[in-house]
Design an enzyme around this catalytic site. Structure first.
Site, PDB file in Angstrom:
ATOM      1  N   CYS A 194      12.225  57.174 108.227  1.00  7.21           N
ATOM      2  CA  CYS A 194      13.300  56.430 108.887  1.00  7.21           C
ATOM      3  C   CYS A 194      13.230  56.694 110.383  1.00  7.21           C
ATOM      4  O   CYS A 194      12.471  57.552 110.835  1.00  7.21           O
ATOM      5  CB  CYS A 194      14.668  56.890 108.383  1.00  7.21           C
ATOM      6  SG  CYS A 194      14.883  56.658 106.610  1.00  7.21           S
TER       7      CYS A 194
ATOM      8  N   GLY B 220      11.027  51.978 109.620  1.00  6.55           N
ATOM      9  CA  GLY B 220      11.827  51.536 108.485  1.00  6.55           C
ATOM     10  C   GLY B 220      12.233  50.092 108.643  1.00  6.55           C
ATOM     11  O   GLY B 220      12.757  49.726 109.695  1.00  6.55           O
TER      12      GLY B 220
ATOM     13  N   ASN C 265      16.849  61.226 109.270  1.00  7.51           N
ATOM     14  CA  ASN C 265      15.437  60.957 109.015  1.00  7.51           C
ATOM     15  C   ASN C 265      14.873  62.185 108.323  1.00  7.51           C
ATOM     16  O   ASN C 265      14.948  63.289 108.865  1.00  7.51           O
ATOM     17  CB  ASN C 265      14.691  60.705 110.330  1.00  7.51           C
ATOM     18  CG  ASN C 265      13.192  60.541 110.134  1.00  7.51           C
ATOM     19  OD1 ASN C 265      12.744  60.117 109.072  1.00  7.51           O
ATOM     20  ND2 ASN C 265      12.417  60.867 111.146  1.00  7.51           N
ATOM     21  N   GLY C 266      14.299  61.998 107.132  1.00  6.39           N
ATOM     22  CA  GLY C 266      13.758  63.127 106.377  1.00  6.39           C
ATOM     23  C   GLY C 266      14.200  63.048 104.935  1.00  6.39           C
ATOM     24  O   GLY C 266      14.720  62.025 104.493  1.00  6.39           O
TER      25      GLY C 266
ATOM     26  N   CYS D 267       5.079  67.336 110.595  1.00  4.80           N
ATOM     27  CA  CYS D 267       4.297  66.433 109.721  1.00  4.80           C
ATOM     28  C   CYS D 267       3.070  65.914 110.477  1.00  4.80           C
ATOM     29  O   CYS D 267       3.193  65.119 111.404  1.00  4.80           O
ATOM     30  CB  CYS D 267       5.185  65.266 109.285  1.00  4.80           C
ATOM     31  SG  CYS D 267       4.262  63.981 108.428  1.00  4.80           S
TER      32      CYS D 267
ATOM     33  N   TYR E  32      -0.712  58.442 111.384  1.00 11.28           N
ATOM     34  CA  TYR E  32      -0.360  57.062 111.086  1.00 11.28           C
ATOM     35  C   TYR E  32       1.043  56.617 111.514  1.00 11.28           C
ATOM     36  O   TYR E  32       1.213  55.553 112.103  1.00 11.28           O
ATOM     37  CB  TYR E  32      -0.519  56.816 109.574  1.00 11.28           C
ATOM     38  CG  TYR E  32       0.089  55.532 109.068  1.00 11.28           C
ATOM     39  CD1 TYR E  32      -0.470  54.306 109.413  1.00 11.28           C
ATOM     40  CD2 TYR E  32       1.219  55.549 108.261  1.00 11.28           C
ATOM     41  CE1 TYR E  32       0.094  53.114 108.954  1.00 11.28           C
ATOM     42  CE2 TYR E  32       1.781  54.361 107.803  1.00 11.28           C
ATOM     43  CZ  TYR E  32       1.216  53.151 108.157  1.00 11.28           C
ATOM     44  OH  TYR E  32       1.781  51.998 107.724  1.00 11.28           O
TER      45      TYR E  32
ATOM     46  N   CYS F  26       4.414  63.331  99.076  1.00 12.58           N
ATOM     47  CA  CYS F  26       5.249  63.945 100.112  1.00 12.58           C
ATOM     48  C   CYS F  26       6.677  64.048  99.592  1.00 12.58           C
ATOM     49  O   CYS F  26       7.199  63.098  99.022  1.00 12.58           O
ATOM     50  CB  CYS F  26       5.237  63.089 101.375  1.00 12.58           C
ATOM     51  SG  CYS F  26       6.349  63.734 102.651  1.00 12.58           S
TER      52      CYS F  26
ATOM     53  N   CYS G 189       2.652  70.713 108.740  1.00 17.79           N
ATOM     54  CA  CYS G 189       2.627  70.499 107.290  1.00 17.79           C
ATOM     55  C   CYS G 189       1.406  69.638 107.000  1.00 17.79           C
ATOM     56  O   CYS G 189       1.194  68.624 107.669  1.00 17.79           O
ATOM     57  CB  CYS G 189       3.885  69.772 106.833  1.00 17.79           C
ATOM     58  SG  CYS G 189       3.798  69.288 105.086  1.00 17.79           S
TER      59      CYS G 189
ATOM     60  N   CYS H   8       0.266  66.902 101.805  1.00 21.15           N
ATOM     61  CA  CYS H   8      -0.268  65.766 101.038  1.00 21.15           C
ATOM     62  C   CYS H   8      -1.805  65.783 101.017  1.00 21.15           C
ATOM     63  O   CYS H   8      -2.418  65.104 100.192  1.00 21.15           O
ATOM     64  CB  CYS H   8       0.277  64.435 101.548  1.00 21.15           C
ATOM     65  SG  CYS H   8       0.151  64.248 103.308  1.00 21.15           S
TER      66      CYS H   8
HETATM   67 FE1  SF4 Z   1       3.760  64.811 106.361  1.00 24.40          FE
HETATM   68 FE2  SF4 Z   1       2.166  64.936 104.231  1.00 24.40          FE
HETATM   69 FE3  SF4 Z   1       3.719  67.020 104.895  1.00 24.40          FE
HETATM   70 FE4  SF4 Z   1       4.802  64.769 103.973  1.00 24.40          FE
HETATM   71  S1  SF4 Z   1       3.448  66.168 102.829  1.00 24.40           S
HETATM   72  S2  SF4 Z   1       5.534  65.994 105.682  1.00 24.40           S
HETATM   73  S3  SF4 Z   1       3.458  63.198 104.842  1.00 24.40           S
HETATM   74  S4  SF4 Z   1       2.006  66.157 106.074  1.00 24.40           S
END
Ligand code: SF4
Length: 459
Positions: A2, A28, A102-103, A250, A256, A396, A448, A451
């Protein structure tokens, strides 16, 4: 995913929020909402679809006030029920507040069960509503290391307590009658920036592209774990967590999601995305005539690849920007044609050529398969697909609407099996090290990558 936006002290707060949300539309497209305060009352306008469709000029005229927050939604938690359109609004001890998020909270379900057993009645299925109930019920005094400004004694400790109870990703904007509050989770999953314009109005936004559109200058990021209060007494920051968690920004925002003209997590998306393409070229040297981006998201990685390899970049696929998301695709034949609505090969460029096609990620594989097929039908001699991120192997839980693990092609097939399925002459992914090195070049750390690695910062 978002987008959130907030304005403090501007007579056209609703209109600027409309513009800011317009700049954040890529985050979004499902619904949009604006909440405005005139210092006494908070009024809302909510609607489905794109900003320009959901909010009309008459709506903006009705939303009077100099403080506002807004939200564009892409449903991750709670589905696309109209009751989930944000900002959410609630009364609080004789006042009121509105909140946009957002999250995604990973313990929303447990918290909701607990709150419902304790008598709470929820009006939506969104995880964000949990914040409202936690804020309303908070009773604890503020942490002993915090000295509160007199304007913050009533409401802000409730936010601290809610932050201690929730787990997951949240970048929040909260509107009170005379306060704008920005909050970011201690892991810093989602971006949130602070800006100011020439006349002294403050802005908070998911990305700096939304500051540009309202002529505001980027001041700084809202820090992980920070509660930033903006009101007539000025700006104040509180950090309710004495020990911050390990950062988990992230990385997919750089791959992307975020717009390439934005600065997020203190660095430009453009530079990092292009660096990912350069690292891809260092990892895979392929003989080819042209580098072709899958527009728009593959453009900067393709540019980086082209500069590093010396292979010229050509626009071998043209993107049609007028494709609506709600296009009805009744049969499989028509669905197969639908990718052509979005992308069409340029025969002039691709015929009899060896192509390196660059895309940012490969999730289900269905679109890549169609693109490669189209390029071959248009006469391409070879099509090598290079992806500027590692294989996506897991879902995710922090606010991005990825498919279930079972739907992710890299979770079901080897790279060679995927190559055969999509019909490419070769298929290569940027390594995890190559992706992180692209961000590290700009001093970035603490991401993070769950994924790509299944290494979840919060279980
Ligand atoms: Fe980003 Fe992937 Fe972590 Fe989700 S799992 S926060 S898409 S890096």
């Amino acid at each position: 995913m978002c987008g959130v936006f907030g304005v403090f002290d501007h007579k056209s707060a609703a209109y600027l929020t409309y513009l800011g949300l317009h700049a954040l539309q890529h985050r979004g497209q499902e619904s949009v909402g604006i909440a405005v305060s005139d210092g006494y009352d908070i009024n809302l306008k909510l609607g489905n679809g794109l900003v320009t469709k959901a909010i009309k000029e008459e709506d903006i005229k009705e939303l009077k006030g100099d403080l506002a927050i807004g939200h564009v939604r892409y449903s991750t938690s709670g589905g696309s029920n109209p009751k989930n359109i944000q900002p959410f609004f609630a009364h609080f001890y004789g006042g009121a507040f509105a909140i946009a998020h957002n999250g995604n909270l990973v313990n929303a379900h447990e918290l909701r069960m607990f709150l419902e057993k304790d008598g709470a009645i929820f009006r939506s299925t969104s995880d964000t509503e949990v914040f409202i109930h936690l804020i309303a019920r908070a009773k604890e005094p503020p942490p002993s290391h915090i000295i509160l400004h007199k304007n913050d004694k009533e409401f802000i400790p409730h936010i601290f307590e809610a932050m201690k109870k929730v787990k997951g990703a949240y970048s929040l904007v909260i509107l009170r009658e005379r306060q704008l509050i920005a909050v970011r989770d201690p892991y810093g999953f989602r971006p949130l920036v602070l800006g100011k314009n020439r006349t002294g109005s403050y802005f908070v936004a998911s990305e700096t592209c939304a500051l540009d559109i309202v002529d505001a200058e980027y001041l700084r990021d809202v820090n992980p774990g920070e509660v930033l209060v903006i009101d007539d007494a000025g700006l104040r920051s509180y950090y309710p967590f004495e020990n911050l968690e390990k950062l988990a920004k992230c990385i997919f925002e750089y791959v992307y999601f975020a717009r390439p003209d934005s600065k997020i997590f203190k660095d430009w998306v453009y530079g990092i995305r292009k660096e990912m393409g350069k690292n891809l070229a260092k990892e895979y040297k392929i003989e080819a005539d042209y580098v072709v981006p899958v527009l728009d998201s593959g453009l900067l990685a393709a540019k980086g690849y082209s500069e590093e390899s010396g292979i010229p970049l050509e626009i071998g696929l043209i993107r049609n920007h007028y494709v609506g998301r709600s296009f009805i695709q009744p049969t499989q034949d028509i669905r197969d044609l639908s990718v052509k609505l979005k992308l069409n090969p340029v025969r002039y460029v691709v015929e009899n050529k060896r192509l390196i096609v660059i895309d940012d990620s490969l999730v289900r594989g269905t679109t890549s398969r169609k693109i490669i097929n189209m390029l071959k039908e248009a006469g391409a001699k070879e099509v090598h697909l290079l992806i500027s991120s590692p294989p996506v192997i897991d879902s995710c839980y922090y606010g991005i609407d990825t498919p279930t693990k079972e739907e992710l092609i890299a979770n079901k097939m080897s790279i060679e099996e995927i190559r055969k399925y999509i019909g490419a002459d070769s298929l290569h992914y940027l390594s995890l090290e190559g992706m992180l090195k692209a961000a590290n070049k700009f001093r970035q750390k603490g991401f993070c990558t769950a994924c790509f690695t299944s290494d979840y910062p919060i279980l």
